[in-house]
Design a protein around this motif. Sequence first.
Motif, PDB file in Angstrom:
ATOM      1  N   LYS A 123       0.326   3.296  -3.383  1.00 24.06           N
ATOM      2  CA  LYS A 123      -0.669   4.352  -3.219  1.00 24.06           C
ATOM      3  C   LYS A 123      -0.039   5.630  -2.670  1.00 24.06           C
ATOM      4  O   LYS A 123      -0.710   6.394  -1.964  1.00 24.06           O
ATOM      5  CB  LYS A 123      -1.759   3.897  -2.246  1.00 24.06           C
ATOM      6  N   ILE A 163       0.839  -1.207   0.000  1.00 25.78           N
ATOM      7  CA  ILE A 163       0.000   0.000   0.000  1.00 25.78           C
ATOM      8  C   ILE A 163       0.873   1.257   0.000  1.00 25.78           C
ATOM      9  O   ILE A 163       0.630   2.201  -0.758  1.00 25.78           O
ATOM     10  CB  ILE A 163      -0.956   0.001   1.214  1.00 25.78           C
ATOM     11  N   GLU A 170      -1.980  12.761  -0.562  1.00 25.46           N
ATOM     12  CA  GLU A 170      -3.076  13.698  -0.799  1.00 25.46           C
ATOM     13  C   GLU A 170      -4.033  13.722   0.393  1.00 25.46           C
ATOM     14  O   GLU A 170      -4.524  14.764   0.801  1.00 25.46           O
ATOM     15  CB  GLU A 170      -3.828  13.273  -2.063  1.00 25.46           C
ATOM     16  N   ARG A 171      -4.269  12.551   0.939  1.00 28.55           N
ATOM     17  CA  ARG A 171      -5.234  12.477   2.041  1.00 28.55           C
ATOM     18  C   ARG A 171      -4.670  12.968   3.367  1.00 28.55           C
ATOM     19  O   ARG A 171      -5.424  13.458   4.208  1.00 28.55           O
ATOM     20  CB  ARG A 171      -5.764  11.044   2.186  1.00 28.55           C
ATOM     21  N   MET A 231      -3.025   0.859   8.081  1.00 27.77           N
ATOM     22  CA  MET A 231      -2.843   2.138   7.371  1.00 27.77           C
ATOM     23  C   MET A 231      -3.730   3.239   7.964  1.00 27.77           C
ATOM     24  O   MET A 231      -3.352   4.412   7.978  1.00 27.77           O
ATOM     25  CB  MET A 231      -3.117   1.969   5.881  1.00 27.77           C
ATOM     26  N   MET A 264      -2.084   6.636   8.996  1.00 32.76           N
ATOM     27  CA  MET A 264      -2.514   7.900   8.386  1.00 32.76           C
ATOM     28  C   MET A 264      -3.020   8.888   9.444  1.00 32.76           C
ATOM     29  O   MET A 264      -2.856  10.093   9.308  1.00 32.76           O
ATOM     30  CB  MET A 264      -3.550   7.618   7.298  1.00 32.76           C
ATOM     31  N   LEU A 293      -1.998   8.876  -3.250  1.00 35.03           N
ATOM     32  CA  LEU A 293      -3.267   8.905  -2.525  1.00 35.03           C
ATOM     33  C   LEU A 293      -3.049   9.199  -1.034  1.00 35.03           C
ATOM     34  O   LEU A 293      -3.729  10.041  -0.433  1.00 35.03           O
ATOM     35  CB  LEU A 293      -3.978   7.563  -2.685  1.00 35.03           C
ATOM     36  N   LEU A 294      -2.075   8.496  -0.456  1.00 32.14           N
ATOM     37  CA  LEU A 294      -1.819   8.664   0.978  1.00 32.14           C
ATOM     38  C   LEU A 294      -1.376  10.082   1.278  1.00 32.14           C
ATOM     39  O   LEU A 294      -1.793  10.689   2.275  1.00 32.14           O
ATOM     40  CB  LEU A 294      -0.743   7.672   1.450  1.00 32.14           C
TER      41      LEU A 294
END
Lengths: 428, 428
Positions: free
Chosen positions: B26, B22, B32-33, B313, B317, B29-30
């Motif tokens: 990703k 991941i 951005e979030r 994750m 995060m 994505l990670l």
Amino acid sequence: MTTPLRLGIAGLGTVGAGVVKIVRQKAALLSERTGRDIQVSAVSARHRDKDRGVSLADYAWEDDPVALATRDDVDVFVELMGGSDGPAKAATTAALEAGKDVVTANKAMLAHHGQALAELAEARGAILRFEAAVAGGIPVIKALTEGLAGNEITRVMGVMNGTCNYILTRMETGGLTYQDAFDEADALGYLEADPELDVGGIDAGHKLSLLSAIAYGTQVNFDAVELEGIGRVSIDDIRQAADMGYKIKLLGVSRMTGRGLEQRMAPCLVPATSPLGRLDGGTNMVVIEGDQVGQIVMRGAGAGEGPTASAVMGDVMDLARGFRISTFGQAASSLKVATPAAAATPAGYYLRMSLVDRPGALAKVAAALGESGISIARMRQYGHEKDTAPVLIVTHKATRAALDTAIEAMLATGVVDGVPVVLRIERV
Amino acid sequence: MTTPLRLGIAGLGTVGAGVVKIVRQKAALLSERTGRDIQVSAVSARHRDKDRGVSLADYAWEDDPVALATRDDVDVFVELMGGSDGPAKAATTAALEAGKDVVTANKAMLAHHGQALAELAEARGAILRFEAAVAGGIPVIKALTEGLAGNEITRVMGVMNGTCNYILTRMETGGLTYQDAFDEADALGYLEADPELDVGGIDAGHKLSLLSAIAYGTQVNFDAVELEGIGRVSIDDIRQAADMGYKIKLLGVSRMTGRGLEQRMAPCLVPATSPLGRLDGGTNMVVIEGDQVGQIVMRGAGAGEGPTASAVMGDVMDLARGFRISTFGQAASSLKVATPAAAATPAGYYLRMSLVDRPGALAKVAAALGESGISIARMRQYGHEKDTAPVLIVTHKATRAALDTAIEAMLATGVVDGVPVVLRIERV
């Protein structure tokens, strides 16, 4: 010791009063869990003297929610007035402009102005949270934004309007017509002042548009939600669906496809034995599918004082704990404009129509489907009622465009009386 | 731009490899979030050369997880080795000692050492999170600790061992004996190296003890969990239960009562039509009840690479977003020592016994119950098999103490062959 987190609450209906009660009655619990005292500084509502079952004597009163939102002794503006524009939007904007954090339960405001408000919050370094706006007490915004943040979300589905689910359940279990079930829900006080918000799928559509924004990192686009209410669902449809192992639910579906973002809130057939199919009465359910996690199903009360106040407090306590997160789970400036999908993902469809009593009528219907390339999974013709006979068709996977062409062709033959009912069968 | 969040991952089984995938696949994505890049600095596992389906060439390798946990280029130590003590505990302790945040999937370690580790984290200003330790991909720790934090939790229930639920489901649907279903699960690789962790309810009991700590603000006390495995559940019990509208589930129940904290992980009867009763196969379900929110039900995959990595994750995060929260949702020093409830809340019970073929035998059983003040809701006697006849009894609400007295009295009469099976009927 840290300073207390001070709330200004605008809107003292059942939810607002519920939040005040929790803050008053659970002070020790909230402080133990967040490491910070949570207090109410000031409140605002339309009517000052109404009995709300909780004392407001300790709080300053503001007639004007904008004045409340910008008070020096308010750290978090809690917006529980509702309405997409008007005082709710004015006060939320004022609070964010002043750099204050906002917690709201207002799905309509966010569905219409979510992007602008998120950008404003970001520009002022303020936080805007809205757990209570979607599916009441179910912590689904948190799950989607935080717990499942490591996933590419592939689909979000939900039964998110308890009133519609109540009406459909009563039609099924009580054998009531739509109108009788509607009247019953009305008598129980379940309907919004404008019932179309409920039965037209608008309220649930608002919620779906918010979930989509988080799931796919796109700007809220409520206007692109394909909306269909439950008003055309008949007791016949519910019975026929049940006969074939399905239930009819007002189901929201949001899916990012290669052809763009699909958002639909419409009555659908779902397998009777699926969690969505088994959801009876006023309860809500949200289904989230991610590339890593597979399918997560969350179920709980979608409305009411306690559940909604619980969601508001979840957001407030996050702020007390110092959690700072973007409104839709990523910077507002990074949210993309999604192209709405021009067409829905192909699916099986349920059709119910009245066939006129004429030789070869059924063959014409079948031929129209065949000519559009649609194959029939099941067909049933029932006995004639006066001059027409009910016919029920379940198709194999087809595009909506092909189906519409077929229906047009059927209607052109003159063997179908009125307009067929068309319901999508959603794989869940 | 902020600095990246750097992970050190110890344990590269399916979950560890899943987390690495991941983070690699990703990255955008990670970032951005969370607003922050997430990277892996170093990894550790027992065997360096094993093919794990993902390249580790970019990462430093440490043979010793303690060395990994304390590396300067590691911000978050991700512990995925498992085991309540040994390297997992040593490395977690070392990381926290060094003030580093820890994310773990290790229910056994936390069930046994959760309080000490939470205190250590607190003393060093470090964060210790464990979403992946309970119910796999279901974000239940987050829901309980954050989303529902405004509630007094009244009860937590869960089917949290997919292997046991698989075995019970196969016994029911396939008509298999316990042993055959167990062997099938074993052949499919569903069982832990020590199967007693699964079928003895220990693994699920670990999870329940963690949920209790959060729900009631109490120190983890796994030793106080009343544990009963599924080994004594027979195909007869499953059939009889089904006949009466129940299913048998290995159900964890945790409830704070005036008499102390009740924690039980045992096979129970639940209504077949309830969400818990309808949970088939390897899926997990957690039910949380709060004074405000009512009942929240969460369902999803309880194990596997993707779901567990998704949970890891989620925690990682949160840390990237700067969320800092106490291990069990409130300061470790504020967690109370709960008195275990001396007795379970009264409930209906299901009894199955073999009655010897003797006149008046059934009367003696009924009398023994009556003398203990237990009334019978339903009783069935089946035909004789050799010298005994199966008898099934469902009682009205009774205390377990009264039931045990009654059973002792029955046994003393000599009309019961062997020891009766006793299963609690849990209201859900």
